[in-house]
Every structure is written in C-alpha cells, then in structure tokens.
Design a protein around this motif. Structure first.
Motif, PDB file in Angstrom:
ATOM      1  N   HIS A 173      40.135  43.213  30.851  1.00  0.00           N
ATOM      2  CA  HIS A 173      41.249  43.854  31.150  1.00  0.00           C
ATOM      3  C   HIS A 173      42.187  44.163  29.957  1.00  0.00           C
ATOM      4  N   TYR A 174      42.363  45.800  29.601  1.00  0.00           N
ATOM      5  CA  TYR A 174      43.238  45.738  28.268  1.00  0.00           C
ATOM      6  C   TYR A 174      44.984  44.632  28.472  1.00  0.00           C
ATOM      7  N   CYS A 175      45.360  44.343  30.006  1.00  0.00           N
ATOM      8  CA  CYS A 175      46.757  44.009  30.127  1.00  0.00           C
ATOM      9  C   CYS A 175      46.627  42.629  29.501  1.00  0.00           C
ATOM     10  N   THR A 229      34.814  42.688  35.455  1.00  0.00           N
ATOM     11  CA  THR A 229      35.754  43.376  34.555  1.00  0.00           C
ATOM     12  C   THR A 229      35.937  44.825  34.672  1.00  0.00           C
ATOM     13  N   THR A 230      36.799  45.499  34.662  1.00  0.00           N
ATOM     14  CA  THR A 230      37.661  47.138  35.137  1.00  0.00           C
ATOM     15  C   THR A 230      36.564  48.062  34.746  1.00  0.00           C
ATOM     16  N   ALA A 231      35.852  47.580  33.289  1.00  0.00           N
ATOM     17  CA  ALA A 231      34.453  48.672  32.922  1.00  0.00           C
ATOM     18  C   ALA A 231      33.566  49.089  33.699  1.00  0.00           C
ATOM     19  N   ASP A 255      41.065  37.081  36.058  1.00  0.00           N
ATOM     20  CA  ASP A 255      41.914  38.354  36.841  1.00  0.00           C
ATOM     21  C   ASP A 255      40.579  38.496  37.844  1.00  0.00           C
ATOM     22  N   GLY A 256      40.916  38.490  38.477  1.00  0.00           N
ATOM     23  CA  GLY A 256      40.473  39.052  39.211  1.00  0.00           C
ATOM     24  C   GLY A 256      40.788  39.973  40.505  1.00  0.00           C
ATOM     25  N   PRO A 388      24.262  46.851  40.009  1.00  0.00           N
ATOM     26  CA  PRO A 388      25.893  46.360  40.138  1.00  0.00           C
ATOM     27  C   PRO A 388      26.654  45.323  40.914  1.00  0.00           C
ATOM     28  N   ASP A 389      27.346  44.115  40.185  1.00  0.00           N
ATOM     29  CA  ASP A 389      27.249  43.150  40.925  1.00  0.00           C
ATOM     30  C   ASP A 389      28.919  43.377  42.336  1.00  0.00           C
TER      31      ASP A 389
END
Length: 474
Positions: A173-175, A229-231, A255-256, A388-389
């Motif tokens: 994530h970009y954050c 991951t977000t995407a 980052d969960g 998908p996970d």
C-alpha cells in the motif's frame, strides 16, 4: 439562553428526529436492493443538489433521506467495490452514542468508558488472533496512521541516528512509502522487494537487498510485509519474513489492515502463519470486521513498544511520573489526542454476538472470493489474474486477437460503463501495466446469483463495446 439554542439541545426534538432517522435507516436496510448499488452523479450535479437543499433549509428527514438515496450502498449485494465493509447496524448505532457524548480519549478522566473498552477490545482480539501473550496496543484512526506509528516505534527502538531504510513488497500500500517520506528518509528510505507471479514477496532476495542497501551507506531497520496487498489481496509469507527479520535484527511490521483477520478462518488461517512473531501489526476493523470507518487496531508483540513513539511533555494533561505502562492515558501512545470512542463499535458486537460473529463473517467473504474465482474460470471471455487468497478478486475481459493496449482500454471502458449504470459497483486496478477489473466481496449477503449477474454484465458490456469499436473501424 436563546430560543434557538434551547431548541437545538432539546431532548424532545432529539427524540423526534432520532426516531425518524432510525425508521428511515431500518426501512433502507429492508429495501436496499431497490436502489442501484452505486447511484451515479457528477461532482457538479451533487454540488448543485446539496446547495439547493441548504438554500431552502430542508428538514433533517429530507436531508437524511437524500443522503441515503445518493450514497454508495455497501449493504446492497451488488456492491463489490472498495475495501469498506457494510457495518453491522448495532456497530453503527454505537456511533450515535459516541457522537452525542463526544468525550475525547486523550486522558482517562475524559474518556473512562471508552478507554476501558479499548483495553478490553485489544486484549480480546490479541487472543483471537493468537498473538504473543505479551501483546498490547490501541485503536487509532486508520491503517495509514497505524502503519506510520508502528514505523516510528521501529525507528525509536533503533535509537542511533543514521540513514535509515526499510524493505517492503513492491506492491505494498502506498501509505508505507508515504510514511517513509513523513519520517524524512527520502527516496532511498524504501527498498522494494520484487514479487513472484502471485505478487508475494520473494523473501530469498532479502539478504542481497540488505547487503546492497548497506553498501550504499543505508541502515535497514525494518521489514514490512503485507497481509494482504491492496490491489490483489495477496499475502506475503510472514513466517519467512520473521526468519529474515530475526537474522538481520530488523523490526517486522505487518500491514494487515485488510487481511490479518483471516486468522479467524480455520480454512485460511495458514495465510498468516507466523503472525505471533511480528513486532507490530495493523488491523482495520472497517475492512473485514463489520465496523464503521475508520476503526483500526495497532498491536505490538511487546506491549511496552507502544510507548516508544510519543514521549512529548504536556503537563496540563499528562503526569510525567506515570510514563511507560500508563495504559489508561491513550495520548501517551496514539498520534491522536482528541479521539472518538472507537472501541464502542467493537465492544457492542462482542458483547451482543460474541467472537463467533467475526469468525462467520471472515469465513463467508472468503468463500465468496473462491466462488467468484470459480465462476470466472467458467467464462471463456474472462481471465482470472491469480487464485484469490481471500475476498479480493482481479480478472479481465479479453479476446486472444486483442493486443495489451486494446485489452486495457476495453476493460477500462467496461468499468466506466458499469459505473455510469450504477446497478453494480466494481472497480479496477493496474498490475504490471495490465488493467484488471477488481472486486472486493465485503457483503456477506451477496449470493451466487449476484456474482453470476455481475459477470454477465461484464461480458455483455465487453462484447457490445467490442462490436461497436469494430463497427466504426477503430
């Protein structure tokens, strides 16, 4: 006392408006499928509409009704868009009480109930997530702020000054990159770890990347993994990251925000094996645990690490003698001073329904992700990016005779067309230059029929746009 002030604070007026609003919202929940999942309007149309409402002094019931009608409807089974959960109604009711009481939570004497409930919620979820028994933490306003706070704690633990950097999944994530810039580490402060075909971090490259960073005069102090991951909803291998972090004496942060809750699902908990070994963990209750936005938990394996970040003095507010371990004054650990009673949103659900509610939800949306992937594989015109996970699924419409640019343009047009229609809400993402349609299945009441109808709309729109394009010779 003016008559207007007396009216604004009148219990009778509050009761009248409150009963009317609850009736409106209950009717909405009963009839949500009568609305399009994503009512379309341009920014200018929305601005004009609400300027007109204010201009004529519309009654609260009309304002609430218009807001309900014009909002994206997360409780609609055709909502498959961004990573925001349809909140459980009881959790939303908690916000009414919290907003009216409006007690800040910087110090215990201002936020006694909220502070105590926050401690209970953190303890309970540390148990449910099977974190280290010494874990501690707090609630904060969003994953971006939680990630920044965790990385500030990592820097504080390191102590000595230097040119710091961290290693992170190139699709994180970009954050995370934003946090690096906020901390003043510059462009060199983030080392992107390449990923495999599933977009999971290639942990076998970490040793070499650390050596390379040190060769450039940098000091790696943290390793950041994504769960997920977000995407694409892809999980990094946490156990392998923990091994690497221990080997190189790095702080391991996960980052969960979206997917750490998968730990609650017996069939998918292996996605986060090793979670108990991380130094810090971000978890968004508003992405996978039925709470209104924004409600985020930040957990530390060593609970005392939560006190590393913010040590400023505020003699009018905090007693300097209390120091580390002063759990009841949240401002010692959280970026925020004034903070909403976030804990009430989770505490009420735990108290009324118990932890099984969260288990059932995480399991259900994960099953929906697998179901959608199965349906996609059955369509010859559709291509699944990767199995998908959990509940994030990426796919695209394609034909073998189309080049990459044509496929990208066509899928962008499909998404734009569906958005303007508004009945179904899906989004899109770009992965290594390829445009994919993206669904996040957060509505537990979405059915197989809803998923099939969405895919039929995608395919029909793709065929129609392709025929139109070819008909005009483009």
């Amino acid at each position: 006392m003016s008559d207007l002030l007396a009216r604004a604070y009148s219990p009778a007026e509050f009761r009248r408006h409150g009963h009317a609003l609850i009736d409106q919202l209950a009717d909405y929940l009963e009839n949500v499928e009568r609305y399009p999942a994503n009512p379309y309007a341009t920014p200018e149309e929305s601005l004009e509409e609400f300027r007109a409402l204010l201009g004529r002094g519309a009654a609260p019931e009309e304002v609430f009704g218009r807001v309900i009608e014009r909002s994206v409807h997360l409780h609609h089974p055709d909502y498959m868009g961004h990573q925001v959960v349809p909140p459980a109604p009881l959790s939303a009711l908690s916000d009414v009480a919290s907003s009216l009481l409006n007690t800040g939570m910087a110090i215990f004497e201002m936020g006694r109930p909220g502070t105590a409930m926050e401690r209970v919620v953190i303890e309970r979820f540390a148990e449910l997530l099977e974190l280290d028994p010494g874990s501690g933490g707090f609630l904060t306003s969003g994953g971006s702020l939680a990630n920044l706070t965790a990385l500030l704690a990592a820097r504080a633990r390191h102590g000595a000054p230097g040119r710091y950097c961290l290693l992170v999944n190139e699709h994180a994530h970009y954050c995370i990159e934003r946090a690096v810039r906020v901390m003043g580490w510059g462009e060199d402060g983030i080392v992107h770890v390449p990923t495999d075909d599933h977009l999971s971090m290639r942990t076998e490259l970490i040793d070499g990347l650390i050596d390379e960073a040190r060769g450039r005069g940098l000091t790696p102090i943290a390793l950041v993994g994504s769960a997920c991951t977000t995407a694409t909803g892809t999980y990094d291998p946490i156990a392998a990251l923990a091994d690497a972090a221990e080997k190189h004496n790095l702080w391991l942060h996960i980052d969960g925000a979206h997917g750490a809750a998968v730990r609650l699902d017996p069939a998918r908990r292996h996605r986060v094996d090793g979670l108990e070994r991380v130094d810090s963990l971000t978890l968004d209750f508003h992405k996978m645990l039925m709470a209104p936005a924004i409600t985020t938990g930040l957990f530390f394996r060593r609970g005392t690490d939560a006190y590393r970040t913010f040590q400023q003095r505020a003699d009018y507010l905090l007693n300097a003698a209390d120091g580390e371990g002063d759990w009841s004054n949240v401002a010692r650990r959280s970026f925020e001073c004034t903070k909403r009673m976030l804990s009430l949103r989770i505490f009420t659900l735990l108290s009324e329904y118990g932890p099984q509610l969260f288990v059932d939800y995480v399991r259900r949306v994960g099953d929906l992700g697998q179901e959608l992937a199965t349906l996609i594989r059955q369509h010859p015109e559709l291509e699944l990016f990767t199995p998908p996970d959990i509940n994030i699924v990426c796919f695209r419409f394609r034909r073998p005779d189309l080049d990459t640019a044509s496929v990208n343009g066509l899928n962008g047009m499909i998404r734009a067309h569906l958005t303007e229609i508004g009945q179904t809400y899906i989004v899109q993402t770009t992965i290594d230059g390829a445009v994919y349609l993206r669904c996040t299945l957060t509505n537990a009441f979405t059915t197989t029929a809803d998923l099939e109808r969405m895919l039929q709309q995608v395919v029909a729109t793709g065929i129609e746009l392709l025929a139109l394009r070819r008909g005009i010779g483009v």
